[in-house]
Design a protein around this motif. Structure first.
Motif, PDB file in Angstrom:
ATOM      1  N   ALA A  74      25.442  39.874  44.738  1.00  0.00           N
ATOM      2  CA  ALA A  74      26.464  38.902  45.142  1.00  0.00           C
ATOM      3  C   ALA A  74      27.491  38.713  44.027  1.00  0.00           C
ATOM      4  O   ALA A  74      28.699  38.709  44.281  1.00  0.00           O
ATOM      5  CB  ALA A  74      25.810  37.577  45.505  1.00  0.00           C
ATOM      6  N   PHE A  75      27.023  38.555  42.798  1.00  0.00           N
ATOM      7  CA  PHE A  75      27.948  38.360  41.679  1.00  0.00           C
ATOM      8  C   PHE A  75      28.863  39.559  41.497  1.00  0.00           C
ATOM      9  O   PHE A  75      30.080  39.399  41.351  1.00  0.00           O
ATOM     10  CB  PHE A  75      27.180  38.094  40.380  1.00  0.00           C
ATOM     11  N   ILE A  76      28.299  40.757  41.501  1.00  0.00           N
ATOM     12  CA  ILE A  76      29.103  41.959  41.289  1.00  0.00           C
ATOM     13  C   ILE A  76      30.129  42.117  42.408  1.00  0.00           C
ATOM     14  O   ILE A  76      31.299  42.412  42.149  1.00  0.00           O
ATOM     15  CB  ILE A  76      28.208  43.216  41.174  1.00  0.00           C
ATOM     16  N   GLY A  77      29.729  41.928  43.651  1.00  0.00           N
ATOM     17  CA  GLY A  77      30.657  42.073  44.770  1.00  0.00           C
ATOM     18  C   GLY A  77      31.799  41.078  44.716  1.00  0.00           C
ATOM     19  O   GLY A  77      32.975  41.439  44.800  1.00  0.00           O
ATOM     20  N   ILE A  78      31.458  39.815  44.560  1.00  0.00           N
ATOM     21  CA  ILE A  78      32.486  38.768  44.546  1.00  0.00           C
ATOM     22  C   ILE A  78      33.355  38.886  43.297  1.00  0.00           C
ATOM     23  O   ILE A  78      34.583  38.791  43.372  1.00  0.00           O
ATOM     24  CB  ILE A  78      31.829  37.375  44.673  1.00  0.00           C
ATOM     25  N   ALA A  79      32.739  39.112  42.142  1.00  0.00           N
ATOM     26  CA  ALA A  79      33.510  39.236  40.895  1.00  0.00           C
ATOM     27  C   ALA A  79      34.423  40.460  40.919  1.00  0.00           C
ATOM     28  O   ALA A  79      35.562  40.395  40.439  1.00  0.00           O
ATOM     29  CB  ALA A  79      32.566  39.310  39.697  1.00  0.00           C
ATOM     30  N   LEU A  80      33.951  41.560  41.494  1.00  0.00           N
ATOM     31  CA  LEU A  80      34.799  42.744  41.604  1.00  0.00           C
ATOM     32  C   LEU A  80      36.018  42.449  42.475  1.00  0.00           C
ATOM     33  O   LEU A  80      37.142  42.788  42.107  1.00  0.00           O
ATOM     34  CB  LEU A  80      34.016  43.920  42.190  1.00  0.00           C
ATOM     35  N   GLY A  81      35.793  41.812  43.608  1.00  0.00           N
ATOM     36  CA  GLY A  81      36.910  41.494  44.501  1.00  0.00           C
ATOM     37  C   GLY A  81      37.926  40.574  43.855  1.00  0.00           C
ATOM     38  O   GLY A  81      39.133  40.842  43.870  1.00  0.00           O
ATOM     39  N   VAL A  82      37.449  39.497  43.273  1.00  0.00           N
ATOM     40  CA  VAL A  82      38.352  38.549  42.614  1.00  0.00           C
ATOM     41  C   VAL A  82      39.022  39.217  41.413  1.00  0.00           C
ATOM     42  O   VAL A  82      40.226  39.054  41.186  1.00  0.00           O
ATOM     43  CB  VAL A  82      37.579  37.275  42.197  1.00  0.00           C
ATOM     44  N   GLY A  83      38.265  39.984  40.652  1.00  0.00           N
ATOM     45  CA  GLY A  83      38.816  40.669  39.483  1.00  0.00           C
ATOM     46  C   GLY A  83      39.909  41.661  39.845  1.00  0.00           C
ATOM     47  O   GLY A  83      40.919  41.777  39.142  1.00  0.00           O
ATOM     48  N   LEU A  84      39.720  42.390  40.931  1.00  0.00           N
ATOM     49  CA  LEU A  84      40.761  43.329  41.372  1.00  0.00           C
ATOM     50  C   LEU A  84      42.057  42.609  41.722  1.00  0.00           C
ATOM     51  O   LEU A  84      43.148  43.039  41.345  1.00  0.00           O
ATOM     52  CB  LEU A  84      40.276  44.136  42.578  1.00  0.00           C
ATOM     53  N   ILE A  85      41.932  41.523  42.452  1.00  0.00           N
ATOM     54  CA  ILE A  85      43.126  40.762  42.844  1.00  0.00           C
ATOM     55  C   ILE A  85      43.820  40.177  41.624  1.00  0.00           C
ATOM     56  O   ILE A  85      45.045  40.276  41.473  1.00  0.00           O
ATOM     57  CB  ILE A  85      42.762  39.669  43.866  1.00  0.00           C
ATOM     58  N   VAL A  86      43.048  39.566  40.722  1.00  0.00           N
ATOM     59  CA  VAL A  86      43.627  38.973  39.511  1.00  0.00           C
ATOM     60  C   VAL A  86      44.292  40.052  38.652  1.00  0.00           C
ATOM     61  O   VAL A  86      45.408  39.854  38.143  1.00  0.00           O
ATOM     62  CB  VAL A  86      42.543  38.214  38.706  1.00  0.00           C
ATOM     63  N   THR A  87      43.648  41.191  38.505  1.00  0.00           N
ATOM     64  CA  THR A  87      44.231  42.273  37.711  1.00  0.00           C
ATOM     65  C   THR A  87      45.517  42.783  38.326  1.00  0.00           C
ATOM     66  O   THR A  87      46.511  42.981  37.630  1.00  0.00           O
ATOM     67  CB  THR A  87      43.220  43.425  37.551  1.00  0.00           C
ATOM     68  N   TYR A  88      45.528  42.983  39.631  1.00  0.00           N
ATOM     69  CA  TYR A  88      46.730  43.479  40.300  1.00  0.00           C
ATOM     70  C   TYR A  88      47.874  42.488  40.168  1.00  0.00           C
ATOM     71  O   TYR A  88      49.014  42.869  39.852  1.00  0.00           O
ATOM     72  CB  TYR A  88      46.460  43.782  41.773  1.00  0.00           C
ATOM     73  N   VAL A  89      47.590  41.212  40.376  1.00  0.00           N
ATOM     74  CA  VAL A  89      48.635  40.186  40.247  1.00  0.00           C
ATOM     75  C   VAL A  89      49.144  40.108  38.805  1.00  0.00           C
ATOM     76  O   VAL A  89      50.357  39.971  38.565  1.00  0.00           O
ATOM     77  CB  VAL A  89      48.127  38.812  40.741  1.00  0.00           C
ATOM     78  N   SER A  90      48.239  40.214  37.832  1.00  0.00           N
ATOM     79  CA  SER A  90      48.666  40.135  36.430  1.00  0.00           C
ATOM     80  C   SER A  90      49.559  41.331  36.074  1.00  0.00           C
ATOM     81  O   SER A  90      50.509  41.196  35.303  1.00  0.00           O
ATOM     82  CB  SER A  90      47.479  40.048  35.491  1.00  0.00           C
ATOM     83  N   ILE A  91      49.265  42.499  36.628  1.00  0.00           N
ATOM     84  CA  ILE A  91      50.120  43.669  36.377  1.00  0.00           C
ATOM     85  C   ILE A  91      51.480  43.459  37.005  1.00  0.00           C
ATOM     86  O   ILE A  91      52.500  43.783  36.406  1.00  0.00           O
ATOM     87  CB  ILE A  91      49.444  44.947  36.907  1.00  0.00           C
TER      88      ILE A  91
END
Length: 95
Positions: A74-91
């Motif tokens: 659960a942590f890896i799935g949710i963190a990966l999803g949120v992390g991808l969005i945050v990384t894309y927005v930050s770029i």
């Protein structure tokens, strides 16, 4: 043989149909990215990761998506999803 021995067989892991569905989502995201829609592809992968994490958390041992423990999956799935969005927005904010 000890009954507490951990299973290493795929027979005790996730369900192949669900795993193939996730693989198809990844292929669709790759095609979308190849067509130039990187934001859409990122969102597709992120949503898929969050959904698999939430499914694992909600269904626990009955989940069709199993890799390790419920908390880890659960942590890896949710963190990966949120992390991808945050990384894309930050770029996007850097450009």
């Amino acid at each position: 043989m000890d009954d507490k021995h951990p299973f290493v067989s795929e027979a005790h892991e996730g369900r192949p149909a669900f795993e193939w569905a996730v693989a198809i989502v990844v292929v669709v995201a790759a095609v979308v990215a190849f067509l130039g829609y990187t934001m859409a592809a990122t969102v597709i992968i992120a949503v898929a990761a969050i959904v698999t994490g939430v499914i694992r958390l909600a269904l626990r041992d009955r989940s069709p998506w199993k890799v390790r423990s419920v908390g880890f999956d659960a942590f890896i799935g949710i963190a990966l999803g949120v992390g991808l969005i945050v990384t894309y927005v930050s770029i996007l904010m850097l450009v």
